[in-house]
Design a protein around this motif. Structure first.
Motif, PDB file in Angstrom:
ATOM      1  N   ALA A 110       0.396  -1.268   0.108  1.00 30.59           N
ATOM      2  CA  ALA A 110       0.065   0.334  -0.087  1.00 30.59           C
ATOM      3  C   ALA A 110       1.031   2.039   0.154  1.00 30.59           C
ATOM      4  CB  ALA A 110      -0.622   0.056   1.086  1.00 30.59           C
ATOM      5  N   PRO A 111       0.465   2.262  -0.188  1.00 31.27           N
ATOM      6  CA  PRO A 111       1.186   3.534  -0.675  1.00 31.27           C
ATOM      7  C   PRO A 111       1.174   4.216   0.509  1.00 31.27           C
ATOM      8  CG  PRO A 111      -1.056   3.932  -1.685  1.00 31.27           C
ATOM      9  CD  PRO A 111      -0.772   2.253  -1.142  1.00 31.27           C
ATOM     10  N   PRO A 112       2.186   4.877   0.586  1.00 32.43           N
ATOM     11  CA  PRO A 112       2.482   5.620   2.645  1.00 32.43           C
ATOM     12  C   PRO A 112       1.454   6.507   2.738  1.00 32.43           C
ATOM     13  CG  PRO A 112       4.280   5.774   0.918  1.00 32.43           C
ATOM     14  CD  PRO A 112       3.376   5.179   0.569  1.00 32.43           C
ATOM     15  N   PRO A 113       1.196   6.889   3.804  1.00 31.50           N
ATOM     16  CA  PRO A 113      -0.162   7.229   4.396  1.00 31.50           C
ATOM     17  C   PRO A 113       0.478   8.643   4.530  1.00 31.50           C
ATOM     18  CG  PRO A 113       0.356   6.107   5.838  1.00 31.50           C
ATOM     19  CD  PRO A 113       1.047   5.606   4.826  1.00 31.50           C
ATOM     20  N   ILE A 114      -0.101   9.320   3.576  1.00 29.43           N
ATOM     21  CA  ILE A 114       0.437  11.421   3.258  1.00 29.43           C
ATOM     22  C   ILE A 114       0.187  11.764   4.784  1.00 29.43           C
ATOM     23  CG2 ILE A 114      -0.136  13.579   2.430  1.00 29.43           C
ATOM     24  CD1 ILE A 114      -1.604  12.358   0.335  1.00 29.43           C
ATOM     25  N   PRO A 115       2.130  12.524   5.298  1.00 28.99           N
ATOM     26  CA  PRO A 115       1.785  13.011   6.494  1.00 28.99           C
ATOM     27  C   PRO A 115       1.007  14.239   6.979  1.00 28.99           C
ATOM     28  CG  PRO A 115       3.059  13.563   5.194  1.00 28.99           C
ATOM     29  CD  PRO A 115       3.071  12.683   3.990  1.00 28.99           C
ATOM     30  N   PRO A 116       0.372  14.033   8.631  1.00 28.77           N
ATOM     31  CA  PRO A 116      -0.157  15.514   8.274  1.00 28.77           C
ATOM     32  C   PRO A 116       0.652  16.977   8.440  1.00 28.77           C
ATOM     33  CG  PRO A 116      -0.025  14.097  10.213  1.00 28.77           C
ATOM     34  CD  PRO A 116       0.588  13.427   9.572  1.00 28.77           C
ATOM     35  N   PRO A 117      -0.253  17.741   7.873  1.00 20.74           N
ATOM     36  CA  PRO A 117       0.140  18.876   8.218  1.00 20.74           C
ATOM     37  C   PRO A 117       1.279  19.618   9.407  1.00 20.74           C
ATOM     38  CG  PRO A 117      -1.787  19.429   7.975  1.00 20.74           C
ATOM     39  CD  PRO A 117      -1.781  17.942   7.893  1.00 20.74           C
ATOM     40  N   ASP A 118       2.167  20.190   9.879  1.00 25.86           N
ATOM     41  CA  ASP A 118       3.169  20.475  10.495  1.00 25.86           C
ATOM     42  C   ASP A 118       2.229  21.438  11.447  1.00 25.86           C
ATOM     43  OD1 ASP A 118       5.267  20.772  11.675  1.00 25.86           O
ATOM     44  OD2 ASP A 118       5.791  22.909  10.863  1.00 25.86           O
ATOM     45  N   PRO A 119       1.613  20.826  12.546  1.00 25.33           N
ATOM     46  CA  PRO A 119       1.669  21.572  13.781  1.00 25.33           C
ATOM     47  C   PRO A 119       1.298  23.054  14.457  1.00 25.33           C
ATOM     48  CG  PRO A 119       2.400  19.778  14.530  1.00 25.33           C
ATOM     49  CD  PRO A 119       2.309  19.572  13.426  1.00 25.33           C
ATOM     50  N   THR A 120       2.708  23.332  13.785  1.00 21.35           N
ATOM     51  CA  THR A 120       3.421  24.548  14.492  1.00 21.35           C
ATOM     52  C   THR A 120       2.973  25.627  13.864  1.00 21.35           C
ATOM     53  OG1 THR A 120       5.539  23.874  13.312  1.00 21.35           O
ATOM     54  CG2 THR A 120       5.464  22.888  15.245  1.00 21.35           C
ATOM     55  N   GLY A 121       2.081  25.280  13.014  1.00 18.68           N
ATOM     56  CA  GLY A 121       1.769  26.662  12.484  1.00 18.68           C
ATOM     57  C   GLY A 121       2.856  27.144  11.395  1.00 18.68           C
ATOM     58  N   SER A 122       3.167  26.060  10.208  1.00 16.70           N
ATOM     59  CA  SER A 122       4.336  26.775   9.540  1.00 16.70           C
ATOM     60  C   SER A 122       3.437  27.856   8.730  1.00 16.70           C
ATOM     61  CB  SER A 122       4.346  25.181   8.428  1.00 16.70           C
ATOM     62  OG  SER A 122       3.090  25.473   7.913  1.00 16.70           O
ATOM     63  N   ALA A 123       4.302  28.464   8.051  1.00 15.02           N
ATOM     64  CA  ALA A 123       3.822  29.400   7.249  1.00 15.02           C
ATOM     65  C   ALA A 123       3.120  29.347   6.123  1.00 15.02           C
ATOM     66  CB  ALA A 123       5.068  29.724   6.203  1.00 15.02           C
ATOM     67  N   PRO A 124       1.621  30.233   5.538  1.00 11.04           N
ATOM     68  CA  PRO A 124       0.616  30.555   5.091  1.00 11.04           C
ATOM     69  C   PRO A 124       1.391  29.429   3.305  1.00 11.04           C
ATOM     70  CG  PRO A 124       1.373  32.472   4.836  1.00 11.04           C
ATOM     71  CD  PRO A 124       2.008  31.845   6.118  1.00 11.04           C
ATOM     72  N   LYS A 125       0.675  28.915   2.730  1.00 15.13           N
ATOM     73  CA  LYS A 125       0.725  28.520   1.422  1.00 15.13           C
ATOM     74  C   LYS A 125       0.729  29.820   0.079  1.00 15.13           C
ATOM     75  CE  LYS A 125      -0.669  23.953   1.726  1.00 15.13           C
ATOM     76  NZ  LYS A 125      -1.682  22.880   1.251  1.00 15.13           N
ATOM     77  N   GLU A 126       1.572  29.249  -0.882  1.00 15.26           N
ATOM     78  CA  GLU A 126       2.308  30.759  -1.307  1.00 15.26           C
ATOM     79  C   GLU A 126       1.496  29.997  -2.298  1.00 15.26           C
ATOM     80  OE1 GLU A 126       6.138  30.765  -2.438  1.00 15.26           O
ATOM     81  OE2 GLU A 126       6.540  32.119  -0.631  1.00 15.26           O
ATOM     82  N   GLY A 127       0.297  31.172  -3.170  1.00 10.63           N
ATOM     83  CA  GLY A 127      -0.175  30.924  -4.331  1.00 10.63           C
ATOM     84  C   GLY A 127       0.980  30.523  -5.655  1.00 10.63           C
ATOM     85  N   ILE A 128       0.278  29.823  -6.871  1.00  7.71           N
ATOM     86  CA  ILE A 128       1.857  29.573  -7.875  1.00  7.71           C
ATOM     87  C   ILE A 128       2.841  30.735  -8.314  1.00  7.71           C
ATOM     88  CG2 ILE A 128      -0.639  29.582  -9.644  1.00  7.71           C
ATOM     89  CD1 ILE A 128       1.096  27.375 -10.618  1.00  7.71           C
ATOM     90  N   LEU A 129       1.412  31.873  -8.192  1.00  4.21           N
ATOM     91  CA  LEU A 129       2.206  33.031  -8.881  1.00  4.21           C
ATOM     92  C   LEU A 129       3.123  33.585  -8.508  1.00  4.21           C
ATOM     93  CD1 LEU A 129      -0.522  35.190 -10.293  1.00  4.21           C
ATOM     94  CD2 LEU A 129       0.832  33.810 -11.914  1.00  4.21           C
ATOM     95  N   GLN A 130       3.243  33.525  -7.069  1.00  5.24           N
ATOM     96  CA  GLN A 130       4.258  33.894  -6.315  1.00  5.24           C
ATOM     97  C   GLN A 130       6.108  33.105  -6.522  1.00  5.24           C
ATOM     98  OE1 GLN A 130       0.676  33.984  -4.895  1.00  5.24           O
ATOM     99  NE2 GLN A 130       0.470  36.108  -4.684  1.00  5.24           N
TER     100      GLN A 130
END
Length: 165
Positions: free
Chosen positions: A81-101
């Motif tokens: 089975a494929p490995p599970p996707i790790p949960p997002p970092d709970p420490t509050g990582s930086a907001p996601k950038e858009g593709i243009l940025q």
């Protein structure tokens, strides 16, 4: 040709969950969703044999992707089975950038890298460049130019001439 674009899109959508998870997966998926539509006008004049090949290849890829999603088939073929996707970092990582940025940031990094490479190349090859090509003027007066004619001396100032006439 439209059928080939549709099957490419279906293969990409069916296989989107497989593979490595990365922070740029959303942007890559968005680009891959648009590519079949962009290639459609460019493939209008292709021979029909290419479309038969693409349609056959895409159909087999789609069937393989869909069949390998079934757990019973995966276990019969001994595919882990494929490995599970790790949960997002709970420490509050930086907001996601858009593709243009991200594209702007990548372009700025590429320009900085190119500039650094150019400076390094110039640093390594400055003597070679100085020995070849035209001489660059690094002085205010050109000693090889013919001497200019001396300017005539300025006329003496006579303010009384204007008042006396």
């Amino acid at each position: 040709m439209g059928l080939c674009s549709a099957t490419v899109w279906m293969v990409l959508e069916a296989g989107a969950e497989s593979g490595v998870s990365s922070p740029h997966a959303g942007a890559v998926r968005a680009v891959l969703r648009v590519l079949p539509l962009l290639f459609l006008p460019m493939t209008v004049h292709f021979p029909a044999a290419i479309f038969v090949y693409w349609l056959t290849s895409n159909t087999f890829s789609l069937l393989q992707t869909l069949l390998l999603r079934i757990p019973a088939i995966r276990s019969a073929l001994r595919i882990p089975a494929p490995p599970p996707i790790p949960p997002p970092d709970p420490t509050g990582s930086a907001p996601k950038e858009g593709i243009l940025q991200r594209m702007r940031k990548s372009l700025a990094e590429a320009r900085a890298s190119q500039s650094a490479e150019r400076r390094e190349w110039q640093r390594r090859n400055h003597l070679t460049m100085a020995a070849k090509g035209p001489l660059r003027q690094t002085f205010a007066q050109n000693p090889l130019a013919p001497p200019a004619a001396p300017a005539p001396p300025p006329a003496p100032k006579r303010p009384w001439k204007e008042t006396l006439g």
